[in-house]
Design a protein around this motif. Structure first.
Motif, PDB file in Angstrom:
ATOM      1  N   LEU A  27       0.931  -1.127   0.143  1.00 13.85           N
ATOM      2  CA  LEU A  27       0.067   0.300  -0.475  1.00 13.85           C
ATOM      3  C   LEU A  27       1.135   1.180  -0.306  1.00 13.85           C
ATOM      4  O   LEU A  27       0.779   1.864  -0.796  1.00 13.85           O
ATOM      5  N   ARG A  28       2.206   1.490   0.984  1.00 16.85           N
ATOM      6  CA  ARG A  28       3.072   2.751   0.807  1.00 16.85           C
ATOM      7  C   ARG A  28       3.273   2.890  -0.433  1.00 16.85           C
ATOM      8  O   ARG A  28       3.007   4.235  -0.929  1.00 16.85           O
ATOM      9  N   ASP A  29       3.884   1.936  -1.161  1.00 13.31           N
ATOM     10  CA  ASP A  29       4.124   1.874  -2.562  1.00 13.31           C
ATOM     11  C   ASP A  29       3.774   2.214  -3.361  1.00 13.31           C
ATOM     12  O   ASP A  29       4.551   3.120  -4.731  1.00 13.31           O
ATOM     13  N   ASN A  30       1.978   1.754  -3.317  1.00 16.56           N
ATOM     14  CA  ASN A  30       1.523   2.272  -4.615  1.00 16.56           C
ATOM     15  C   ASN A  30       0.283   3.355  -3.964  1.00 16.56           C
ATOM     16  O   ASN A  30      -0.660   3.495  -5.321  1.00 16.56           O
ATOM     17  N   TYR A  31       0.051   3.649  -3.361  1.00 12.92           N
ATOM     18  CA  TYR A  31      -1.165   4.441  -3.109  1.00 12.92           C
ATOM     19  C   TYR A  31      -0.512   5.653  -1.854  1.00 12.92           C
ATOM     20  O   TYR A  31      -0.611   5.885  -0.503  1.00 12.92           O
ATOM     21  N   PRO A  32      -0.305   6.781  -2.711  1.00 15.42           N
ATOM     22  CA  PRO A  32       0.423   8.015  -1.895  1.00 15.42           C
ATOM     23  C   PRO A  32       0.009   8.308  -0.769  1.00 15.42           C
ATOM     24  O   PRO A  32      -0.339   9.495  -0.073  1.00 15.42           O
ATOM     25  N   GLN A  33      -1.064   8.014  -1.142  1.00 13.43           N
ATOM     26  CA  GLN A  33      -2.774   8.967  -0.746  1.00 13.43           C
ATOM     27  C   GLN A  33      -3.094   8.715   0.643  1.00 13.43           C
ATOM     28  O   GLN A  33      -3.266   8.814   1.521  1.00 13.43           O
ATOM     29  N   ILE A  34      -2.488   7.356   1.098  1.00 13.47           N
ATOM     30  CA  ILE A  34      -2.671   7.083   2.481  1.00 13.47           C
ATOM     31  C   ILE A  34      -1.712   7.286   3.350  1.00 13.47           C
ATOM     32  O   ILE A  34      -0.277   7.294   2.658  1.00 13.47           O
ATOM     33  N   TRP A  35      -1.435   8.133   4.324  1.00 15.85           N
ATOM     34  CA  TRP A  35      -0.427   8.247   5.754  1.00 15.85           C
ATOM     35  C   TRP A  35      -0.548   7.082   6.433  1.00 15.85           C
ATOM     36  O   TRP A  35      -1.645   7.140   6.848  1.00 15.85           O
ATOM     37  N   PHE A  36       0.749   6.523   6.465  1.00 14.54           N
ATOM     38  CA  PHE A  36       1.084   5.344   7.993  1.00 14.54           C
ATOM     39  C   PHE A  36       1.764   5.529   8.819  1.00 14.54           C
ATOM     40  O   PHE A  36       2.158   6.739   8.689  1.00 14.54           O
ATOM     41  N   SER A  37       0.853   5.523   9.890  1.00 20.47           N
ATOM     42  CA  SER A  37       1.020   5.842  11.461  1.00 20.47           C
ATOM     43  C   SER A  37       2.727   5.038  11.691  1.00 20.47           C
ATOM     44  O   SER A  37       2.462   3.635  10.873  1.00 20.47           O
ATOM     45  N   VAL A  38       3.662   5.745  12.052  1.00 15.01           N
ATOM     46  CA  VAL A  38       4.609   4.531  12.650  1.00 15.01           C
ATOM     47  C   VAL A  38       4.331   4.381  14.043  1.00 15.01           C
ATOM     48  O   VAL A  38       4.706   5.732  14.758  1.00 15.01           O
ATOM     49  N   SER A  39       4.462   3.219  14.594  1.00 16.97           N
ATOM     50  CA  SER A  39       3.927   2.901  15.651  1.00 16.97           C
ATOM     51  C   SER A  39       5.514   2.855  16.270  1.00 16.97           C
ATOM     52  O   SER A  39       7.561   2.902  16.085  1.00 16.97           O
ATOM     53  N   ALA A  40       5.497   3.598  18.137  1.00 16.69           N
ATOM     54  CA  ALA A  40       6.587   2.889  18.783  1.00 16.69           C
ATOM     55  C   ALA A  40       7.015   1.306  19.324  1.00 16.69           C
ATOM     56  O   ALA A  40       5.753   0.623  19.565  1.00 16.69           O
ATOM     57  N   THR A  41       8.144   1.382  19.180  1.00 16.34           N
ATOM     58  CA  THR A  41       8.099  -0.138  19.484  1.00 16.34           C
ATOM     59  C   THR A  41       9.457   0.014  21.428  1.00 16.34           C
ATOM     60  O   THR A  41      10.411   0.858  21.234  1.00 16.34           O
ATOM     61  N   THR A  42       9.225  -1.008  22.149  1.00 19.98           N
ATOM     62  CA  THR A  42      10.597  -1.260  22.437  1.00 19.98           C
ATOM     63  C   THR A  42      11.367  -2.166  22.613  1.00 19.98           C
ATOM     64  O   THR A  42      12.311  -2.844  23.300  1.00 19.98           O
ATOM     65  N   ARG A  43      11.145  -3.226  21.066  1.00 24.56           N
ATOM     66  CA  ARG A  43      11.677  -4.229  20.588  1.00 24.56           C
ATOM     67  C   ARG A  43      13.401  -3.868  20.123  1.00 24.56           C
ATOM     68  O   ARG A  43      12.882  -2.571  19.396  1.00 24.56           O
ATOM     69  N   ASP A  44      14.182  -4.197  19.892  1.00 22.92           N
ATOM     70  CA  ASP A  44      14.764  -3.893  19.118  1.00 22.92           C
ATOM     71  C   ASP A  44      14.318  -4.087  17.450  1.00 22.92           C
ATOM     72  O   ASP A  44      13.419  -4.503  16.819  1.00 22.92           O
ATOM     73  N   PRO A  45      14.937  -3.446  16.738  1.00 21.22           N
ATOM     74  CA  PRO A  45      15.611  -3.191  15.362  1.00 21.22           C
ATOM     75  C   PRO A  45      15.487  -4.779  14.515  1.00 21.22           C
ATOM     76  O   PRO A  45      16.645  -5.263  14.753  1.00 21.22           O
ATOM     77  N   ARG A  46      14.639  -5.114  13.741  1.00 19.79           N
ATOM     78  CA  ARG A  46      14.883  -5.727  12.944  1.00 19.79           C
ATOM     79  C   ARG A  46      16.576  -5.847  12.005  1.00 19.79           C
ATOM     80  O   ARG A  46      16.113  -4.765  11.670  1.00 19.79           O
ATOM     81  N   PRO A  47      16.263  -6.877  11.482  1.00 24.86           N
ATOM     82  CA  PRO A  47      17.901  -6.633  10.149  1.00 24.86           C
ATOM     83  C   PRO A  47      16.984  -5.495   9.064  1.00 24.86           C
ATOM     84  O   PRO A  47      15.869  -5.572   8.564  1.00 24.86           O
ATOM     85  N   GLY A  48      17.538  -4.478   8.357  1.00 28.16           N
ATOM     86  CA  GLY A  48      17.100  -3.494   7.426  1.00 28.16           C
ATOM     87  C   GLY A  48      16.187  -2.169   8.239  1.00 28.16           C
ATOM     88  O   GLY A  48      15.500  -1.504   7.347  1.00 28.16           O
ATOM     89  N   GLU A  49      15.671  -2.917   9.284  1.00 28.00           N
ATOM     90  CA  GLU A  49      14.727  -0.979  10.213  1.00 28.00           C
ATOM     91  C   GLU A  49      15.023  -0.452  10.126  1.00 28.00           C
ATOM     92  O   GLU A  49      16.176  -0.087  10.903  1.00 28.00           O
ATOM     93  N   GLU A  50      14.502   1.143  10.243  1.00 28.94           N
ATOM     94  CA  GLU A  50      15.033   2.413  10.340  1.00 28.94           C
ATOM     95  C   GLU A  50      14.029   3.249  10.882  1.00 28.94           C
ATOM     96  O   GLU A  50      13.082   3.064  11.104  1.00 28.94           O
ATOM     97  N   GLU A  51      15.102   3.751  12.542  1.00 29.23           N
ATOM     98  CA  GLU A  51      13.940   4.581  12.862  1.00 29.23           C
ATOM     99  C   GLU A  51      13.286   5.546  12.625  1.00 29.23           C
ATOM    100  O   GLU A  51      14.033   5.825  11.553  1.00 29.23           O
ATOM    101  N   GLY A  52      12.181   5.629  12.468  1.00 25.44           N
ATOM    102  CA  GLY A  52      11.277   6.617  11.980  1.00 25.44           C
ATOM    103  C   GLY A  52      10.595   6.461  10.923  1.00 25.44           C
ATOM    104  O   GLY A  52       9.389   7.093  10.297  1.00 25.44           O
ATOM    105  N   THR A  53      11.311   5.158  10.314  1.00 22.70           N
ATOM    106  CA  THR A  53      10.529   4.696   9.499  1.00 22.70           C
ATOM    107  C   THR A  53      10.042   3.429   9.126  1.00 22.70           C
ATOM    108  O   THR A  53       8.393   3.566   8.499  1.00 22.70           O
ATOM    109  N   HIS A  54      10.562   2.330  10.116  1.00 20.31           N
ATOM    110  CA  HIS A  54       9.402   0.796  10.452  1.00 20.31           C
ATOM    111  C   HIS A  54       9.400   1.492  12.116  1.00 20.31           C
ATOM    112  O   HIS A  54       7.842   0.565  11.929  1.00 20.31           O
ATOM    113  N   TYR A  55       9.720   1.845  12.051  1.00 21.42           N
ATOM    114  CA  TYR A  55      10.152   2.108  14.181  1.00 21.42           C
ATOM    115  C   TYR A  55       9.446   3.176  14.149  1.00 21.42           C
ATOM    116  O   TYR A  55      11.087   3.551  13.542  1.00 21.42           O
TER     117      TYR A  55
END
Length: 188
Positions: A27-55
């Motif tokens: 949806l992010r890649d194909n529907y730019p009119q949708i705004w996606f909330s980025v959640s806060a989490t207490t877990r560590d990042p998984r490989p490839g996850e970026e602060e503020g982009t994924h969580y």
């Protein structure tokens, strides 16, 4: 072409490993009119996850402060370990700006939002079958065997919550599920 609905809040939830993140990414890649909330989490990042982009990766102390200061629209402890939550101000700002807001969250969070914002769209993402859900979870390779077993036990409980949602979409493929979501919320 159908008329686009008034901007609203859409909640996507479902069992672990059903593909919520993959569908949301489509949806992010194909529907730019949708705004996606980025959640806060207490877990560590998984490989490839970026602060503020994924969580937003925060400490337990920071998360506690956000709860105590009513900065979370919803939050939950997931799989008896990590906490996830939606930052209230970011959702409210996007809605006030006329954006279609999309939250990919767990069932506990969906219930909290249902109590606060019952007018939101509540979509349950379901697997094509139990065997496919198991295959997807094991195929991720991000959890130990014990964590996988715990997540599968949780998934059984989560699947039983399907009737709490406005609509169920079966995730055969990310593109098909995304298409059904945008049709449901009126973005076609």
């Amino acid at each position: 072409m159908t008329e686009t609905k008034q901007p609203t809040l859409t909640i996507l939830a479902g069992p672990t490993a059903v593909g919520k993140g993959t569908v949301a990414q489509y949806l992010r890649d194909n529907y730019p009119q949708i705004w996606f909330s980025v959640s806060a989490t207490t877990r560590d990042p998984r490989p490839g996850e970026e602060e503020g982009t994924h969580y937003y990766f925060v400490s337990d102390e920071e998360f506690d402060a956000m709860i105590n200061n009513h900065q979370m629209l919803e939050w939950a402890q997931v799989h008896n370990s990590y906490r996830y939550g939606t930052i209230r101000s970011k959702v409210e700002q996007a809605l006030e700006a006329g954006r279609h807001v999309f939250l990919e969250i767990d069932l506990q969070g969906a219930r909290q939002i249902r109590n606060q914002m019952p007018e939101a769209n509540f979509i349950f993402l379901a697997p094509p079958s139990w065997d496919e859900l198991v295959r997807r979870l094991k195929g991720r390779g991000t959890e130990s065997a014990a964590e996988q077993a715990e997540r599968l036990d949780t998934a059984k409980i989560e699947l039983a919550c399907e009737p709490e949602f406005d609509v169920t979409i079966i995730n055969e493929t990310p593109s098909q599920a995304a298409q059904e979501i945008v049709e449901y919320i009126g973005l076609q």
